[in-house]
Each structure stands twice: as structure tokens, then as C-alpha cells.
Scaffold this motif. Structure first.
Motif, short mmCIF file in Angstrom:
data_model
loop_
_atom_site.label_atom_id
_atom_site.label_comp_id
_atom_site.label_asym_id
_atom_site.label_seq_id
_atom_site.Cartn_x
_atom_site.Cartn_y
_atom_site.Cartn_z
N PRO A 464 15.77 41.95 46.66
CA PRO A 464 15.20 41.14 45.39
C PRO A 464 15.04 42.07 44.24
CG PRO A 464 13.43 41.47 46.98
CD PRO A 464 14.86 42.12 47.59
N ASP A 465 15.18 43.19 44.30
CA ASP A 465 15.01 44.00 42.79
C ASP A 465 16.23 43.62 41.99
OD1 ASP A 465 12.79 44.98 44.09
OD2 ASP A 465 14.02 46.91 44.91
N GLU A 466 15.72 43.34 40.67
CA GLU A 466 16.80 43.27 39.62
C GLU A 466 17.42 44.59 39.31
OE1 GLU A 466 15.83 41.10 36.32
OE2 GLU A 466 14.76 39.24 37.50
N ASN A 467 18.65 44.61 39.31
CA ASN A 467 19.55 45.87 38.86
C ASN A 467 20.76 45.38 38.38
OD1 ASN A 467 21.47 46.33 41.28
ND2 ASN A 467 19.65 45.55 42.31
N ARG A 468 21.36 46.58 37.86
CA ARG A 468 22.67 46.26 37.29
C ARG A 468 23.83 46.06 38.17
NH1 ARG A 468 25.57 50.75 34.20
NH2 ARG A 468 27.50 49.52 33.33
N ALA A 469 23.82 46.45 39.39
CA ALA A 469 24.68 46.35 40.41
C ALA A 469 24.86 44.72 40.72
CB ALA A 469 24.72 47.01 41.60
N LEU A 470 23.78 44.21 40.67
CA LEU A 470 23.72 42.92 41.22
C LEU A 470 24.11 42.10 39.93
CD1 LEU A 470 22.46 41.23 43.45
CD2 LEU A 470 20.29 41.20 42.29
N ASP A 471 23.92 42.32 38.87
CA ASP A 471 24.44 41.61 37.76
C ASP A 471 25.99 41.65 37.51
OD1 ASP A 471 22.03 41.12 36.69
OD2 ASP A 471 21.94 42.56 35.52
N GLU A 472 26.61 42.97 37.68
CA GLU A 472 27.94 43.09 37.70
C GLU A 472 28.55 42.55 38.94
OE1 GLU A 472 28.71 47.03 35.15
OE2 GLU A 472 28.26 47.42 37.35
N PHE A 473 28.15 42.66 40.16
CA PHE A 473 29.27 42.46 41.26
C PHE A 473 28.73 41.29 42.01
CE2 PHE A 473 29.53 47.25 40.56
CZ PHE A 473 30.78 47.13 40.47
N TYR A 474 27.75 40.52 41.53
CA TYR A 474 27.71 39.15 42.23
C TYR A 474 27.79 38.00 41.13
CZ TYR A 474 25.64 35.38 44.98
OH TYR A 474 25.48 34.36 45.75
N PRO A 475 28.77 36.97 41.46
CA PRO A 475 29.19 36.78 42.60
C PRO A 475 30.52 37.74 42.99
CG PRO A 475 29.16 34.96 41.27
CD PRO A 475 28.71 36.00 40.40
N GLY A 476 30.90 38.02 44.21
CA GLY A 476 31.86 38.76 44.62
C GLY A 476 33.15 37.99 44.28
N SER A 477 34.24 38.71 44.46
CA SER A 477 35.66 38.21 43.91
C SER A 477 36.19 37.24 44.86
CB SER A 477 36.45 39.26 43.21
OG SER A 477 35.89 39.78 42.64
N VAL A 478 36.16 37.89 46.07
CA VAL A 478 36.92 37.23 47.34
C VAL A 478 36.23 37.57 48.63
CG1 VAL A 478 38.69 38.81 47.53
CG2 VAL A 478 39.00 36.75 48.38
N LEU A 479 35.95 36.79 49.46
CA LEU A 479 35.67 37.20 50.85
C LEU A 479 36.86 36.92 51.84
CD1 LEU A 479 33.26 37.59 52.70
CD2 LEU A 479 33.42 35.28 53.52
N VAL A 480 36.96 38.12 52.65
CA VAL A 480 38.16 38.20 53.51
C VAL A 480 37.65 38.01 54.75
CG1 VAL A 480 40.13 39.65 54.14
CG2 VAL A 480 39.41 39.59 51.99
N THR A 481 38.10 37.16 55.71
CA THR A 481 37.44 37.18 56.89
C THR A 481 38.33 36.12 57.81
OG1 THR A 481 35.39 36.70 58.15
CG2 THR A 481 35.92 34.99 56.57
N VAL A 504 27.17 30.76 43.85
CA VAL A 504 27.88 30.96 44.97
C VAL A 504 28.03 32.67 45.24
CG1 VAL A 504 29.20 28.90 44.77
CG2 VAL A 504 30.43 30.82 43.64
N PRO A 505 28.30 32.90 46.21
CA PRO A 505 28.21 34.38 46.73
C PRO A 505 29.87 34.91 46.37
CG PRO A 505 28.34 33.13 48.78
CD PRO A 505 28.29 32.12 47.48
N PHE A 506 30.92 33.99 46.40
CA PHE A 506 32.05 34.56 46.00
C PHE A 506 32.85 33.30 45.38
CE2 PHE A 506 30.79 34.73 50.57
CZ PHE A 506 31.25 33.51 50.89
N ARG A 507 33.99 33.75 44.75
CA ARG A 507 34.80 32.62 44.33
C ARG A 507 35.80 32.25 45.24
NH1 ARG A 507 31.44 31.67 40.35
NH2 ARG A 507 30.84 33.24 38.90
N GLU A 508 36.24 33.11 46.08
CA GLU A 508 37.65 32.72 46.92
C GLU A 508 37.13 33.20 48.36
OE1 GLU A 508 40.78 34.20 44.80
OE2 GLU A 508 41.66 32.34 44.19
N VAL A 509 37.67 32.56 49.28
CA VAL A 509 37.39 32.62 50.68
C VAL A 509 39.04 32.89 51.21
CG1 VAL A 509 36.54 32.52 52.69
CG2 VAL A 509 35.20 31.57 50.83
N TYR A 510 39.20 34.04 51.42
CA TYR A 510 40.81 34.33 52.12
C TYR A 510 40.67 34.17 53.60
CZ TYR A 510 44.89 36.37 53.71
OH TYR A 510 46.18 36.74 54.29
N ILE A 511 41.18 33.39 54.35
CA ILE A 511 40.93 33.05 55.90
C ILE A 511 42.20 33.84 56.33
CG2 ILE A 511 40.57 31.66 57.66
CD1 ILE A 511 38.20 31.86 56.11
#
Length: 919
Positions: A464-481, A504-511
Motif C-alpha cells: 500500500p505504499d505509494e511509489n513510482r513503480a506502482l504509478d508506472e506499471f499498474y495496470p499491467g499490460s497483459v496477463l498470460v495464463t 483494472v489490474p491489466f488491459r488484456e488477458v491472454y488465455i
RNA sequence: GGCGCGUAGCUCAGCGGUAGAGCGCUGCUACUACAUAGCGGAGGUCGGGGGUUCGAAUCCUUCCCGCGCCUCCA
């Protein structure tokens, strides 16, 4: 360079360098691109499914990184509560101890110790796979930061009333002694029976018959239910029956749930031991009689003689007692669904216990909306159906587990039974103003592993700490699963992400599909068909493979058949294929289907492909050692291969964009092998080997060889990182490049083929057709490929004649054509074999060799085929409906085809006549 | 009940305009980048029926056959 491709030596050396140089960390100021690895079990090993998935993620990450994105592939592992605890408990069992002997604290210490020992295995495997994850950001679901995120989420949800504690019916695993979520229970059909019991009416006037698959639960019955509209029983509603054995009077109630058509239309209701009955019990305010212990034996609330019996013993006893009472109406064979724990495989019992739940509806609604609105896109799109299907019917999530390994529930109880949630005991006291003499006890349970996994997309970035990585990399681009964890994980991440990050945590979900063995079977230890990805990379001998498959088997009796099957499939073990070949195989299997059969034949083919590339590189390096900066001139072949490369680059971009790595792999394979190697390298030989050729032309070809190969390596790098790096290191200086690694070079971009280049491209296509024609004749006439043959041209256009002259060198060198001469219209050709190039007839005179009859049969066969094609086309063109309805372009194409067929037929007929004359 | 699959001997692309790849099979070949190769070739009424369309492997089918996975009944 070595004469043949030796993957092993290359791979270890190269990965170490990449890692040391820090190439995997996000860099530059491009747009962020982020993929979160689905965290594997920390005490497990990578199986084929992981390796497949990791290949896809790595390819995507490398592709984007090369395109200049600030790319992060976030690594990490999962503590996998139940699975890990079971492994350690099994180790203890071997020492003759149980976890209770050790006590909670020591046991958890033991698990951490085991985690340290085995946790490195996955990381080692990932490195061997070439995974370009940012190791500096490696996370573990139980590490300090992620644990803090878990506590924070739990407390916030509790405060909002979205987490609650309650006594409910849960799936109880009587072996592991814990509750399980619905998802952790797997049902399978097994042979069972349906017993029909008579329950006497309390009025003394007859009985009703109920059917059950679980006789022992009748000890906990609290009603009998019928359908309200069922005429047979309508009069009995409100009456009572007397439960045999127990002697309890229970009511006959009416409920829509009952299917009048099934069985007797009369159902016994056991609210404490069946999910449907539980709901009926709640609707009707029925008492809930719990008759089981934690071990699923019968407790002290059942009649003497049953207490302490195992549930299955009790079943037999109940049945025989009914029989002796004359109350067993009949017994039918019946296929029943047996629910089993996905880890313990024990038969799970619906069981009344106090558990923690997440009230899921309020979280599910925005998560449904996110997919409906397209803020999250599933690829392939069909998986949205599966997602919605579950989300619309979602039930509250039981998140407490009676285990020791996991995040302990941050809730405390005082002696009065009040519950307080907080990040620590101190936090609880502070918040609620509890004096130090108030005794607080923390909840003994831990949270479902998937609770922490659900936070993965932001907990790994420091929330829950605010930080740069969170700003930059959330939401993720794609979830692969894989589709198997859409419910377990994907849906929950979406719900938690929206709840706590507001997005949302990611824009795309590649199944992707699930890797199965060559027979379509799921790979599993108990089936004995597992393959270790590293064994495909490094190879493995038969004995080691047998040992891997048969040691530590849960079912020892399967050993002989596993051994037999393994020996049959891999009599000599598995040869080493190298990582690049394995990755390319995975990429080409990444189709849209849901099952993927892993066939060893394919990986072998891709190893050969690596070797092909390797040798093409050797050729280029050998022939460009003397390259200099002088004036260059491009040959038609140089232009042609450039155009083909450009088209391939465009195709690869398109296929990466739609997650069709199989098509990307196929496009590159086709270009590399069948255009670059089969044709361009051959076409370059006459230029490079010409004794008195133009220096500028030679330089042009050298330049082109280097540039095309260098571009090809970059194009191929995301799929085959090692071999491309190795070759690139040697080729880069020749291309005048100074970068340290191919990893950080720009990915090729397509420029489009210019009009200026088109004539040269057409010329080379003509040359290819010419040579193919000669080769076909050679092949079918069994003429040795090396033997030069003379060629005569009949009916050649001015352009063809010009081309034949201009490319005489290529024709003679690559096509082994001895001479090209024209036949004037009136002249009689000698006995010859024929091939057609458009309007032109290509004749190979073969006096003495040619079998006139054979050649005539060959031409007649061709003639017949073209004839039927032409008829097909003519029929279409004669069809008014076709002319009126088909698009103009299609009609036009059909007309062209007619013209081509007619020309071909005319040429074939003429040639046949000449043969006829020769007789 | 819900979702999906069935294309060459095998593993799979193609998903509205005359059936494709790799492996396997089969002929010919050492012309030095590669025999982990080169050059030819054979092999398929696209599970079956019905429908829509000028045209169907491709779209439809509360029609059959076969096979998966998820969900539900005592």
C-alpha cells in the motif's frame, strides 16, 4: 563458428552476461509495458505448462523491450498454502513425526527452511528458459511487503463489512482438517448406489419412501420434502414422519427445489450435511443436526452404536439396520458425483463450521462491468463467456483455512467473543482503546492462498505504499495464463484491483491452452507422463528419466506400467534439443485451442531449424570477411530478399499484436528456411564467386547478406534469444553496429515494398519459376541434380527472352542450366521434357534419356488436371448468378484464371502434338 | 445444463472465393553454409446429414456420430 550448432555451451554463458549487465530491468523513458508472472509454487518445479507460459511472456516482453517500451516482467513465487504444507508434513511423516508434535511455531519454521532449500529451483529453471524477468524485483507472497498488503486488504474489507465471519456449511477436508473453497473441490463420477428408505408416518398410517446416495446422513435429517404441486403427497404436507433408528419426529414440508419426476419425488433433508438441504433448511427454519467430527466420523449426537464410527462404516450399518427393520424398499446401482479435495483427494464433507468469508457481490459487479465495457479484453474472446458464467453465479468466498502455513488472519477475539481486525494486536488495542489487561487471542486460521494471489498485480509493486513503480506499471499490460485459473485467480485479481487501485489490474488477458502429453492426457506425476522442460533442453538418459517418473509416487502400484510406457516411448532417453528449439516449439503450439499436445517430433524439427540458421550465419560470415565500404550496387536478388523480409516483418508485427505466436513463428520459419536459405543464399553464390564480376555488385550482395541476416536475428530474438544473441555478437561488427546486446537493439519495422523495387522482385519470381520448372523435369525424369541440362524456349515473349539473357548467370549456376536457346515458331523441337512458365514453354531436350511415352503420360496428366480446372472456371463464368452477385474483383480473378488455363492448355496440347509426331 | 473439439498416417494452421505446414512416407543426389542437408513426388468427398449463399472446410442447424472440460439432482 563451430560447424554445427551446440546450444548448451552458448546458453549458460549468454544468460549470465545478460543478468550481470542488468539488461532485464525496465529502462529508458518509453511507455511502460508490464507483465506479472503467475507466481509458481515456491517449493515446486517448473513443469511444461510453466515453461510454455514463460516462453510466451518472455517473447512478449522482449518484443516490447526491443520496441523501446519500458518493459517490466515481474517475477515472484507463491507460498501455496495447502500444497506446501502437505509436502512438509509428508517429510515429517517420514521422520515419524506430525506437525502437532512440533507445534505451530516450529512447524512454520520448518516450512520456511524447506522453502529456502527448494525455492531456488524455479529460479534456476527460469534462467535456463532464458526468462528476462527483473530479478531485482523478485517477490514472494509471504515476504514482509506482500504480507502487509494482505493485512491491509483484510482489515479494510472487514471495516467495510465485506469480510465477515459466520457459521456456514463449507467443504471440509477431513484429512487436511481444513475448509476448502468451492474451486478446490473436484467432482468425479463414481459407481455408487441409490438406497430407497421407508420413513413411517407419525400418524401410524403408512410411510413415505425417500431415496438417498448417502444413507448415514439420515441420522441428521430434519425434514422430508416434496414438491408443493405433487398430487401424490399434497395431503401429507404438514404431517410428520418418524425417523427410523433415530426416533425423531420430523415434518413433511413443501419446496420447489424438489423434482417430482426424480426418484420417489420425496427427499430427505439433512441441512448440516448437504448444500441444497442447507438452503432448504434455512428457508424453512429447520434445525441443523451436525452428526460428524473433524475426521468425518460420527459424533456423540447420534444413537449409541454409531458414535465414533467412520462415515462409511456407518453407512453399511444404517443400510443393514433398515433392512432388518424391513424399511429398505430397494437398492439401485447409481452413478454418483463424489467431491474430493484437489490436494488431498479425500472425499470432502459439507460441514458446519465457523469461517471467514468475503461478501463477493459488491466486488463482482464492477469486475463484470470491466469486462463488459471492454476495459479488460480476453484473448481469445470466447473466454469472456466462461468468466461471465461464473461471475453471474458467484458465491461468497470462504477465505479461512485451518492450516499453519500462510497469512494468519489478522483478527483478535476477547473473552466476551468480540472480534477486532487490525494490522497487529497493538493496532487493535490502539484503535479500540482496549486496556492491556484485556486478553486478546488471534484467530488460529490462515487465509486462502488465493487471497494473497489476488493482490499480486499491485502488492508486488509495493502497495500500500505509494511509489513510482506502482504509478508506472499498474495496470499491467497483459496477463498470460491458463483457463484453469480464470476463477481462482483472474477474476479475483480483477475484483481486488478495481476495489483497491480503482482500476483494472491489466488491459488484456491472454488465455493459452493446457499442455498435454502426446496422447492428449494431462501431464501429472501420478500418470507418470511428466516431462521436465530442462530434460528437453539438456537431454536425459533413460534411467534418470525412469527414476524421475517413478520415485515418490503416491500410488506405488502404478510404477510398473509407468516404467513400461516410458521405456516404450523413450527407449534411448531424450536427446538434448536446446532452449531455443524448445521455446520455438512452444511458440508454434500457441494456437487458439484449449488443449495442446506436446509432440516430440516438432521440437526435433525446430532444433534442425536452429542448425539451419546457424549454418546460414556461417555462410554469411565466411563470405563477408572482406566486406569494405566501397560503392555498392544491389542485384535483383538483393532487392527481392529485402522485399520478402519486409513482408515477413509486417506479418510478425501483426501476429504479435494478436498473440498468435504460432503464426509469427511460422512466418519467420518460412522466410528463413525457404526464402533466405533455399533461394537467396543460392542466388548470392554466382555473384560472390564470380571471378571477374562487378566489385560494386559483390559489395551490394555482401551488404545485403549481412543486413538481412542481422534484421532476421532481431526479428527472431524474442522467440530464440540465445542463438540470435550468439550470432549477432559476431555479425554486428560487420553490420557496423556497436550495441552490446541484441536484446536492446530496435525491433525491425516494415517499410513497405516500393514501386521502384517491384520489377526486380517480379524478375526473381520469374527466375524461381524457371528453375523450378527445370528441377521438376529433372526430378521426374530422375536426372541427377548436378548434371547441367540444355534448355530450349518456345513461344517466349520479348520480356522472357530479355530475362533469360539478363539472368543467364543465375539460371546456369542455381538451376544448373547448361544453355538457353530459342526455338523459332516453325522449327521442330527435339524430343524433350516440358515445363510451362506462363505463356512460355521450357523444353529440356533429352535425346537418348527421355522416354517419350513417360513424358506424354506426364503431360497428359497435367493436361487433364488443367482441363478440369478450366471447366470449373468456365462453369462459374457461365453462371449468371455468379456474374451478378459475386464482387467484381472475384469475377475478374476468375476471368484471368480462365485465360491462364487456356494458355496452359494450348501449350500443353501443342507440345503433346509434337511428341505425337516423334512417335 | 454450459463451453469447446473432430482438416493428409501423426501434430496442427486455415474459418466465405479452386485444400496448407512440420514430421513421417517415397524417388534422385555429396554441386563445401548446413546429410540436423538439397531437389522432386505420393497422400485429404476438411466426422456425417440437412440448410443459407452465385459460391461453404469456413456461416446456420432444439439432426446424428465420436471426444474433451466445467456445472447440477436426492
Amino acid at each position: 563458428m563451430d560447424k554445427s550448432y551446440q546450444p548448451h555451451e552458448i546458453e549458460s554463458r549468454i544468460y549470465a552476461r545478460w543478468e550481470q549487465q542488468g539488461y532485464f530491468a525496465p529502462r529508458g523513458d518509453g511507455e511502460p509495458y508490464c507483465i506479472m508472472i503467475p507466481p509458481p509454487n515456491v517449493t515446486g518445479t517448473l513443469h511444461m505448462g510453466h515453461a510454455f507460459q514463460d516462453t510466451i511472456m518472455d517473447a512478449l516482453t522482449r518484443y516490447k523491450r526491443m520496441q523501446g517500451y519500458k518493459a517490466l516482467w515481474q517475477p515472484g513465487m507463491d507460498h501455496a498454502g495447502i500444497a506446501t504444507q502437505m509436502v512438509v508434513e509428508r517429510l515429517l511423516t517420514r521422520e515419524g513425526k506430525s506437525r502437532r508434535d512440533l507445534g505451530r511455531e516450529k512447524f512454520v519454521g520448518r516450512v520456511w527452511q524447506w522453502k529456502e532449500e527448494s525455492g531456488g529451483q524455479i529460479a534456476r529453471q527460469l534462467r535456463r528458459m532464458g526468462a528476462s524477468v527483473d530479478w531485482s524485483r523478485d517477490r514472494f507472497t509471504m515476504d514482509e511487503g506482500l504480507s502487509r498488503a494482505v493485512t491491509e486488504v483484510f482489515v479494510r474489507l472487514y471495516e467495510e463489512g465485506l469480510v465477515y465471519r459466520g457459521k456456514r456449511l463449507v467443504n471440509w477436508d477431513p484429512v487436511l482438517h481444513t475448509a476448502l473453497s468451492d474451486l478446490e473441490v473436484l467432482s468425479s463420477e463414481e459407481d455408487g448406489q441409490l438406497w430407497h428408505f421407508r420413513y413411517p408416518l407419525a400418524s401410524g398410517d403408512g410411510h413415505v419412501v425417500v431415496a438417498t446416495t448417502r444413507p448415514e446422513t439420515m441420522l441428521g435429517d430434519s425434514a422430508v420434502a416434496v414438491h408443493p404441486d405433487d398430487e401424490r403427497y399434497r395431503a401429507l404436507i404438514g404431517e410428520e414422519v418418524i425417523l427410523p433408528v433415530v426416533g425423531r419426529r420430523v415434518p413433511i414440508i413443501a419446496d420447489d427445489y424438489v423434482d417430482a419426476e426424480f426418484g420417489t419425488g420425496c427427499v430427505k433433508i439433512t441441512p448440516a450435511h448437504d448444500f441444497n438441504d442447507y438452503e432448504i433448511g434455512r428457508r424453512h427454519g429447520l434445525p441443523m443436526y451436525n452428526i460428524l467430527t473433524d475426521d468425518a466420523a460420527l459424533n456423540e449426537d447420534v444413537p449409541d452404536g454409531y458414535q465414533g464410527l467412520d462415515r462409511f462404516e456407518a453407512r453399511d450399518k444404517i443400510v443393514s439396520e433398515f433392512e432388518s427393520l424391513g424399511l429398505l424398499d430397494k437398492v439401485e446401482d447409481y452413478v454418483v458425483k463424489i467431491p474430493r479435495g484437489d490436494r488431498s483427494h479425500a472425499v470432502v464433507e459439507p460441514y458446519l463450521t465457523d469461517q471467514w468469508y468475503v461478501s463477493i457481490r459488491p466486488l463482482a459487479e464492477p469486475a463484470i462491468e470491466a469486462v463488459e465495457s471492454g476495459r479488460i479484453r480476453f484473448v481469445p474472446e470466447t473466454w469472456t463467456k466462461t468468466y461471465f458464467d461464473w461471475m453471474y453465479n458467484i458465491q461468497d468466498w470462504c477465505i479461512s483455512r485451518q492450516l499453519w502455513w500462510g497469512h494468519r488472519i489478522p483478527a483478535w477475539y476477547d473473552d466476551a467473543g468480540n472480534v477486532y481486525a487490525g494490522s497487529s494486536e497493538k493496532d487493535v488495542r490502539d484503535r479500540h482503546g482496549l486496556a492491556s489487561d484485556v486478553v486478546l487471542n488471534q484467530d488460529e486460521d490462515v487465509l486462502d492462498t488465493w487471497f494473497s494471489s489476488a493482490l499480486w498485480p499491485f502488492s508486488t509493486l509495493g502497495w500500500p505504499d505509494e511509489n513510482r513503480a506502482l504509478d508506472e506499471f499498474y495496470p499491467g499490460s497483459v496477463l498470460v495464463t491458463g483457463f484453469d485459473i480464470i476463477f481462482f485467480w483472474v477474476a479475483r485479481m480483477i475484483m481486488m484491483g478495481i476495489k483497491f487501485m480503482g482500476d483494472v489490474p491489466f488491459r488484456e488477458v491472454y488465455i493459452h491452452g493446457l499442455i498435454r502429453d502426446q496422447d492428449g492426457q494431462k501431464m501429472s506425476k501420478s500418470k507418470g507422463n511428466i516431462l521436465d522442460p530442462l530434460d528437453l533442453i539438456d537431454g536425459v538418459d533413460l534411467d534418470t528419466l525412469l527414476a524421475k517418473r517413478t520415485t515418490g509416487l503416491m500410488q506405488e502400484h502404478l510404477k510398473p506400467q509407468i516404467e513400461k510406457a516410458t521405456r516404450k516411448q523413450f527407449p534411448d532417453g531424450i536427446p538434448a534439443f536446446g532452449c531455443d528449439a524448445l521455446r520455438y516449439t512452444f511458440a508454434s503450439l500457441a494456437t487458439t485451442g484449449r488443449d495442446i499436445r506436446f509432440d516430440l517430433g516438432r521440437i526435433e524439427g525446430y532444433k534442425f531449424f536452429c542448425n539451419k540458421l546457424w549454418n546460414a550465419a556461417r555462410y554469411v560470415l565466411m563470405n563477408t570477411a572482406d566486406i569494405d565500404q566501397g560503392e555498392t550496387e544491389r542485384s535483383a536478388a538483393d532487392v527481392w530478399i529485402g522485399a520478402r523480409l519486409d513482408e515477413t516483418v509486417a506479418a510478425v508485427h501483426e501476429h504479435f499484436g494478436t498473440y498468435r505466436l504460432d503464426l509469427a513463428a511460422q512466418a519467420i520459419y518460412e522466410f528463413t528456411w525457404h526464402e533466405f536459405c533455399d533461394w537467396y543464399l543460392e542466388l548470392s553464390k554466382p555473384v560472390l564467386q564470380a571471378k571477374d564480376g562487378s566489385a560494386a555488385l559483390k559489395r551490394g550482395t555482401q551488404r545485403s547478406l549481412v543486413d538481412v541476416l542481422e534484421t532476421l536475428l532481431r526479428l527472431l530474438h524474442p522467440l530464440m534469444p540465445f542463438i540470435t544473441e550468439e550470432i549477432w555478437q559476431q555479425l554486428a561488427p560487420r553490420a557496423g553496429l556497436e550495441g552490446d546486446t541484441i536484446m536492446l537493439q530496435p525491433f525491425p519495422e516494415a517499410a513497405g515494398v516500393s514501386d521502384r523495387d517491384k520489377p526486380a522482385v517480379a524478375d526473381i519470381e520469374w527466375v524461381r519459376e524457371f528453375i523450378l520448372g527445370v528441377r521438376q523435369i529433372r526430378g521426374e525424369m530422375d536426372v541427377s541434380p548436378g548434371k547441367p541440362v540444355p534448355v530450349l524456349l518456345a513461344n517466349a515473349s520479348r520480356e522472357s527472352r530479355a530475362r533469360a539473357t539478363r539472368y543467364a548467370g543465375l539460371l546456369s549456376h542455381v538451376g544448373r542450366v547448361q544453355s538457353v536457346n530459342l526455338i523459332a515458331d516453325g522449327d521442330e523441337p527435339p524430343p524433350a521434357a516440358t515445363a510451362l512458365i506462363g505463356e512460355m514453354r521450357l523444353l529440356v531436350p533429352m535425346a537418348g534419356i527421355i522416354d517419350v511415352d513417360a513424358e506424354r503420360r506426364r503431360l497428359e496428366k497435367q493436361h487433364g488436371k488443367v482441363r478440369s480446372d478450366l471447366e470449373h472456371t468456365l462453369a462459374k463464368l457461365a453462371n449468371e448468378d455468379f456474374l451478378n452477385n459475386a464482387p467484381a474483383a472475384v469475377v475478374e480473378k476468375e476471368r484471368q484464371r480462365r485465360a491462364e488455363f487456356e494458355t496452359t492448355l494450348k501449350q500443353l496440347s501443342e507440345q503433346l502434338e509434337k511428341l505425337q509426331a516423334l512417335g
